[in-house]
Design a protein around this motif. Structure first.
Motif, short mmCIF file in Angstrom:
data_model
loop_
_atom_site.label_atom_id
_atom_site.label_comp_id
_atom_site.label_asym_id
_atom_site.label_seq_id
_atom_site.Cartn_x
_atom_site.Cartn_y
_atom_site.Cartn_z
N ASP A 127 0.81 -1.21 0.00
CA ASP A 127 0.00 0.00 0.00
C ASP A 127 0.85 1.26 0.00
O ASP A 127 0.45 2.29 -0.57
CB ASP A 127 -0.96 -0.02 1.20
N ALA A 128 2.02 1.21 0.63
CA ALA A 128 2.93 2.35 0.56
C ALA A 128 3.49 2.50 -0.86
O ALA A 128 3.66 3.61 -1.37
CB ALA A 128 4.07 2.18 1.56
N PRO A 174 7.48 9.97 0.53
CA PRO A 174 7.55 8.96 1.59
C PRO A 174 6.19 8.37 1.94
O PRO A 174 6.10 7.38 2.65
CB PRO A 174 8.13 9.73 2.77
N PHE A 175 5.11 9.00 1.48
CA PHE A 175 3.74 8.56 1.72
C PHE A 175 3.43 8.58 3.22
O PHE A 175 3.26 7.55 3.88
CB PHE A 175 3.49 7.16 1.15
N ALA A 176 3.31 9.80 3.72
CA ALA A 176 3.07 10.00 5.15
C ALA A 176 1.76 9.38 5.63
O ALA A 176 1.62 9.04 6.82
CB ALA A 176 3.09 11.50 5.47
N LEU A 177 0.79 9.21 4.73
CA LEU A 177 -0.51 8.65 5.13
C LEU A 177 -0.43 7.20 5.55
O LEU A 177 -1.42 6.64 6.05
CB LEU A 177 -1.52 8.82 3.99
N ASP A 246 13.27 2.55 -0.16
CA ASP A 246 13.73 2.81 1.20
C ASP A 246 13.06 4.06 1.79
O ASP A 246 12.87 4.15 3.01
CB ASP A 246 15.25 2.99 1.22
N THR A 247 12.70 5.00 0.93
CA THR A 247 12.07 6.24 1.41
C THR A 247 10.73 5.95 2.07
O THR A 247 10.47 6.40 3.19
CB THR A 247 11.86 7.22 0.24
N PHE A 248 9.87 5.17 1.41
CA PHE A 248 8.56 4.92 2.02
C PHE A 248 8.64 3.84 3.10
O PHE A 248 7.82 3.83 4.02
CB PHE A 248 7.48 4.63 0.98
N GLN A 251 9.66 5.69 6.21
CA GLN A 251 8.50 6.44 6.69
C GLN A 251 7.57 5.52 7.49
O GLN A 251 7.09 5.87 8.56
CB GLN A 251 7.75 7.06 5.52
N ALA A 252 7.30 4.34 6.96
CA ALA A 252 6.42 3.40 7.63
C ALA A 252 7.03 2.91 8.94
O ALA A 252 6.33 2.80 9.97
CB ALA A 252 6.13 2.21 6.71
#
Length: 260
Positions: A127-128, A174-177, A246-248, A251-252
């Motif tokens: 999902d990310a 990074p998909f903060a949500l 690695d960015t998302f 973030q997760a």
């Protein structure tokens, strides 16, 4: 890769719990499908997100209902009493998308049901990656069927395509949500899943998935790009996002720390 094409033989009922008014329908292969309409809500872009998200999940080995292309004949909708549904059917003539109906499936309840850490991490990674904003405690889009957890409804993914601008920036986000993801608390294996999933999703496999998008879904009002040009952007988005996974993932992982 190839999806089967089936034809609607009977419109059964609207599934009004879905925001885009999907329907339950019989097809000529004697199976029932949840029918997603190109004439609803965000139109063909929601179908593209459903197609890409579902087939990426399947490629990663996650349980998702079979996706099929569904042809809707012009005769459907003529005798429908509900004007809203009648308009929807008439505006969706041609190629739509269906998910195999999981008869007897139950909604996943995050308050009473636990998910294995590896599976939770796999779903969070997916999902990310596809920027799916719609797998939260309020709306999990997860079903229990035959003692397994099944993923449904990926139509809210790839939200960058609703503006179709700065796709590179969205690919690197990074998909903060992800902080709102229903399975994030259990997703303790994200690093291992990240390594595994990046090796599975080769560029060639991503291209095969993107190539499934029909031309008829890529004719957008106000956009003068050809279907091949639009597919190329989806493909580039996915490749760029994967190479910067690695960015998302970070973030997760950071968001998860605040929950445990």
């Amino acid at each position: 890769m190839k999806l089967r094409t089936v034809y609607v033989t009977r419109y059964i009922q609207a599934l009004r719990e879905g925001g885009s008014l999907p329907a339950l329908a019989d097809a000529n292969d004697d199976f029932k499908y949840v029918l997603k309409f190109r004439g609803a809500g965000h139109g063909s872009k929601a179908l593209i997100a459903e197609l890409l998200g579902g087939e990426i999940a399947r490629t990663l080995g996650l349980p998702v209902p079979e996706l099929v292309f569904i042809e809707l004949d012009e005769a459907f909708g003529r005798t429908e009493a509900d004007e809203e549904i009648q308009d929807l059917l008439q505006n969706s003539q041609g190629l739509n998308l269906g998910l195999h109906f999981l008869s007897g499936a139950l909604n996943f309840d995050p308050n009473t049901q636990e998910v294995d850490a590896t599976l939770a991490s796999q779903v969070v990674w997916l999902d990310a990656f596809i920027t799916n904003v719609d797998r939260t405690f309020r709306n999990t889009n997860l079903l229990h069927w035959h003692k397994e957890l099944w993923l449904i409804d990926h139509g809210a993914s790839f939200y960058f395509h609703h503006s179709w601008e700065n796709w590179e920036q969205h690919a690197l986000s990074p998909f903060a949500l992800i902080k709102d993801h229903v399975l994030l608390p259990q997703a303790s294996q994200l690093a291992a899943v990240n390594e595994s999933f990046q090796s599975i999703l080769t560029d060639e496999k991503l291209r095969e998935i993107v190539d499934l998008i029909p031309d008829s879904w890529l004719i957008w009002e106000g956009n003068h790009q050809t279907p091949d040009e639009i597919r190329k952007i989806y493909y580039q988005f996915l490749v760029l996002r994967k190479s910067n996974a690695d960015t998302f993932v970070n973030q997760a992982q950071n968001a998860r720390i605040t929950l445990i």
